[in-house]
Design a protein around this motif. Sequence first.
Motif, PDB file in Angstrom:
ATOM      1  N   VAL A 137       0.869  -1.268  -0.088  1.00 25.06           N
ATOM      2  CA  VAL A 137       0.110   0.015   0.072  1.00 25.06           C
ATOM      3  C   VAL A 137       0.782   1.298   0.000  1.00 25.06           C
ATOM      4  O   VAL A 137       0.543   2.032  -0.894  1.00 25.06           O
ATOM      5  N   ILE A 138       1.782   1.097   0.921  1.00 24.13           N
ATOM      6  CA  ILE A 138       2.891   2.333   0.959  1.00 24.13           C
ATOM      7  C   ILE A 138       3.611   2.576  -0.256  1.00 24.13           C
ATOM      8  O   ILE A 138       3.569   3.887  -0.889  1.00 24.13           O
ATOM      9  N   ARG A 139       4.162   1.553  -0.900  1.00 24.55           N
ATOM     10  CA  ARG A 139       4.812   1.747  -2.279  1.00 24.55           C
ATOM     11  C   ARG A 139       3.964   2.048  -3.351  1.00 24.55           C
ATOM     12  O   ARG A 139       4.215   2.985  -4.478  1.00 24.55           O
ATOM     13  N   ASP A 140       2.710   1.744  -3.336  1.00 22.62           N
ATOM     14  CA  ASP A 140       1.749   1.937  -4.407  1.00 22.62           C
ATOM     15  C   ASP A 140       1.299   3.546  -4.303  1.00 22.62           C
ATOM     16  O   ASP A 140       1.346   4.342  -5.401  1.00 22.62           O
ATOM     17  N   ALA A 141       1.240   3.934  -3.093  1.00 21.48           N
ATOM     18  CA  ALA A 141       0.910   5.405  -2.803  1.00 21.48           C
ATOM     19  C   ALA A 141       2.176   6.170  -3.025  1.00 21.48           C
ATOM     20  O   ALA A 141       2.027   7.565  -3.826  1.00 21.48           O
ATOM     21  N   VAL A 142       3.181   5.765  -2.944  1.00 19.89           N
ATOM     22  CA  VAL A 142       4.343   6.672  -3.246  1.00 19.89           C
ATOM     23  C   VAL A 142       4.364   6.693  -4.826  1.00 19.89           C
ATOM     24  O   VAL A 142       4.812   7.875  -5.255  1.00 19.89           O
ATOM     25  N   ASP A 143       4.159   5.760  -5.614  1.00 19.51           N
ATOM     26  CA  ASP A 143       4.178   5.715  -6.949  1.00 19.51           C
ATOM     27  C   ASP A 143       3.001   6.632  -7.482  1.00 19.51           C
ATOM     28  O   ASP A 143       3.401   7.203  -8.482  1.00 19.51           O
ATOM     29  N   ARG A 144       1.979   6.653  -6.895  1.00 19.70           N
ATOM     30  CA  ARG A 144       0.786   7.591  -7.069  1.00 19.70           C
ATOM     31  C   ARG A 144       1.399   9.203  -7.009  1.00 19.70           C
ATOM     32  O   ARG A 144       0.755  10.014  -7.649  1.00 19.70           O
ATOM     33  N   THR A 145       2.227   9.185  -6.110  1.00 22.56           N
ATOM     34  CA  THR A 145       2.430  10.556  -5.721  1.00 22.56           C
ATOM     35  C   THR A 145       3.626  11.042  -6.470  1.00 22.56           C
ATOM     36  O   THR A 145       4.172  12.482  -6.225  1.00 22.56           O
ATOM     37  N   LEU A 146       4.241  10.095  -7.115  1.00 23.27           N
ATOM     38  CA  LEU A 146       5.808  10.859  -7.642  1.00 23.27           C
ATOM     39  C   LEU A 146       5.454  11.877  -8.764  1.00 23.27           C
ATOM     40  O   LEU A 146       6.472  12.567  -8.588  1.00 23.27           O
ATOM     41  N   PRO A 147       4.346  12.172  -9.219  1.00 22.63           N
ATOM     42  CA  PRO A 147       4.414  13.153 -10.077  1.00 22.63           C
ATOM     43  C   PRO A 147       4.616  14.500  -9.305  1.00 22.63           C
ATOM     44  O   PRO A 147       5.169  15.625  -9.622  1.00 22.63           O
ATOM     45  N   GLN A 148       3.770  14.557  -7.895  1.00 20.51           N
ATOM     46  CA  GLN A 148       4.021  15.843  -7.198  1.00 20.51           C
ATOM     47  C   GLN A 148       5.706  15.866  -6.428  1.00 20.51           C
ATOM     48  O   GLN A 148       6.032  17.130  -6.520  1.00 20.51           O
ATOM     49  N   PHE A 149       6.019  14.753  -6.332  1.00 23.88           N
ATOM     50  CA  PHE A 149       7.323  14.989  -5.676  1.00 23.88           C
ATOM     51  C   PHE A 149       8.512  15.282  -6.789  1.00 23.88           C
ATOM     52  O   PHE A 149       9.171  15.943  -6.513  1.00 23.88           O
ATOM     53  N   ASN A 150       8.116  14.800  -7.997  1.00 23.46           N
ATOM     54  CA  ASN A 150       9.022  15.340  -9.079  1.00 23.46           C
ATOM     55  C   ASN A 150       8.878  16.676  -9.332  1.00 23.46           C
ATOM     56  O   ASN A 150       9.790  17.232  -9.814  1.00 23.46           O
ATOM     57  N   GLU A 151       7.684  17.273  -9.587  1.00 22.99           N
ATOM     58  CA  GLU A 151       7.325  18.545  -9.760  1.00 22.99           C
ATOM     59  C   GLU A 151       8.192  19.448  -8.751  1.00 22.99           C
ATOM     60  O   GLU A 151       8.619  20.553  -9.215  1.00 22.99           O
ATOM     61  N   LYS A 152       8.390  19.145  -7.494  1.00 24.39           N
ATOM     62  CA  LYS A 152       9.136  20.070  -6.487  1.00 24.39           C
ATOM     63  C   LYS A 152      10.660  19.504  -6.495  1.00 24.39           C
ATOM     64  O   LYS A 152      11.443  19.936  -5.571  1.00 24.39           O
ATOM     65  N   GLY A 153      11.082  18.663  -7.298  1.00 27.39           N
ATOM     66  CA  GLY A 153      12.416  18.073  -7.160  1.00 27.39           C
ATOM     67  C   GLY A 153      12.592  17.261  -5.765  1.00 27.39           C
ATOM     68  O   GLY A 153      13.686  17.439  -5.223  1.00 27.39           O
ATOM     69  N   LEU A 154      11.573  16.607  -5.170  1.00 31.11           N
ATOM     70  CA  LEU A 154      11.777  15.977  -3.669  1.00 31.11           C
ATOM     71  C   LEU A 154      12.134  14.710  -4.010  1.00 31.11           C
ATOM     72  O   LEU A 154      11.983  13.907  -4.727  1.00 31.11           O
ATOM     73  N   ALA A 155      13.253  14.525  -3.284  1.00 31.63           N
ATOM     74  CA  ALA A 155      13.824  12.755  -3.049  1.00 31.63           C
ATOM     75  C   ALA A 155      13.123  12.027  -2.117  1.00 31.63           C
ATOM     76  O   ALA A 155      12.798  12.642  -0.973  1.00 31.63           O
ATOM     77  N   VAL A 156      12.577  11.016  -2.090  1.00 33.85           N
ATOM     78  CA  VAL A 156      11.818  10.184  -1.521  1.00 33.85           C
ATOM     79  C   VAL A 156      12.294   9.131  -0.987  1.00 33.85           C
ATOM     80  O   VAL A 156      13.225   8.112  -1.917  1.00 33.85           O
ATOM     81  N   HIS A 157      12.699   8.825   0.260  1.00 36.77           N
ATOM     82  CA  HIS A 157      13.075   7.703   0.726  1.00 36.77           C
ATOM     83  C   HIS A 157      12.128   6.594   1.596  1.00 36.77           C
ATOM     84  O   HIS A 157      11.610   6.998   2.600  1.00 36.77           O
ATOM     85  N   VAL A 158      12.162   5.361   1.174  1.00 33.87           N
ATOM     86  CA  VAL A 158      11.132   4.431   1.820  1.00 33.87           C
ATOM     87  C   VAL A 158      11.898   3.523   2.500  1.00 33.87           C
ATOM     88  O   VAL A 158      12.796   2.844   2.065  1.00 33.87           O
ATOM     89  N   ALA A 159      11.614   3.151   3.939  1.00 31.77           N
ATOM     90  CA  ALA A 159      12.229   2.217   4.691  1.00 31.77           C
ATOM     91  C   ALA A 159      10.948   1.574   5.210  1.00 31.77           C
ATOM     92  O   ALA A 159      10.325   2.165   6.319  1.00 31.77           O
ATOM     93  N   ILE A 160      10.876   0.351   4.906  1.00 31.60           N
ATOM     94  CA  ILE A 160       9.883  -0.441   5.360  1.00 31.60           C
ATOM     95  C   ILE A 160      10.308  -1.977   6.022  1.00 31.60           C
ATOM     96  O   ILE A 160      11.291  -2.469   5.378  1.00 31.60           O
ATOM     97  N   ASP A 161       9.771  -1.889   7.171  1.00 37.10           N
ATOM     98  CA  ASP A 161      10.331  -3.303   7.843  1.00 37.10           C
ATOM     99  C   ASP A 161      10.412  -4.446   7.073  1.00 37.10           C
ATOM    100  O   ASP A 161       9.106  -4.919   6.671  1.00 37.10           O
TER     101      ASP A 161
END
Length: 279
Positions: A137-161
């Motif tokens: 669910v988290i990885r899918d949500a990050v994928d959906r939000t990538l356009p917004q991250f890319n629009e602002k040049g944000l680096a996303v770091h995901v750490a899941i147990d």
Amino acid sequence: MIVPIKREHIVLGIVVLKRPGSFTAEQQDLVERVVARAAVAIENARLYAAVRAADRAKSEFVGVVAHDLKVPMTSILGYSDLLARGSGLREEQVNRYLQRIDANLMRMRVMLDNLLTVLAQPEHPDRSARGVDVSRVIRDAVDRTLPQFNEKGLAVHVAIDDLLPPMFAHPDSVTRIIDNLLVNATQRSPQGGDVRVSAALKSAPGDEDTVMISVTDHGRRLPALPGADAADAADVDASTRVALRIVKFLAEHHGGSAWAESLPAGTGFHVTLPFRRTA
């Protein structure tokens, strides 16, 4: 004579009557019946005030969403018009415009999901719960939000147990919680900043296991003490407060909690959900 004003074992107050001599049984019975009616009236007044407050909050929420929807809608119309008229656009320009349209569509989807959450109370988690892979669910949500991250040049770091197993929960609610936290992070983060997303299983002796989901950003620190309520901590703008109230509502609806934490460089938003292992 002392008569408590009670509703369902909750004492709302007391009535104290004094007179020379003692009260007759008929007088005591009359006082108790009057006090019982007073308790009903007090409870009805309290419920009426709560309903009025909920209606005001709902009206405020709808107003905020209606206003905020205009921003991404205007942006989508603007970029669509540029694409329709821009026969000489370079490929990178077209891709950038499409990316911004995609990002604004994501914002609108989250806003509309929030509106549906408020207007139609979600089912009790046990009625529609099933096995939820929080990692997916988290990885899918990050994928959906990538356009917004890319629009602002944000680096996303995901750490899941790696040991985080599927949990028994309402999948739509978990998805909405994560979507709101991620969209909030993109709105708060400065251009070129970092956003960190994590999820882990937490165990404590004597307490039930919980899944803790955290999203931290490098935006302006909130003037909230650690452990403060996530919704109350969000003093940045109305749309952020609305999103975090939705997160808080959905988390508590699942028996969990949500809060904000001021960090040395930014803010962390945390959600815990009770972990119930799937069969």
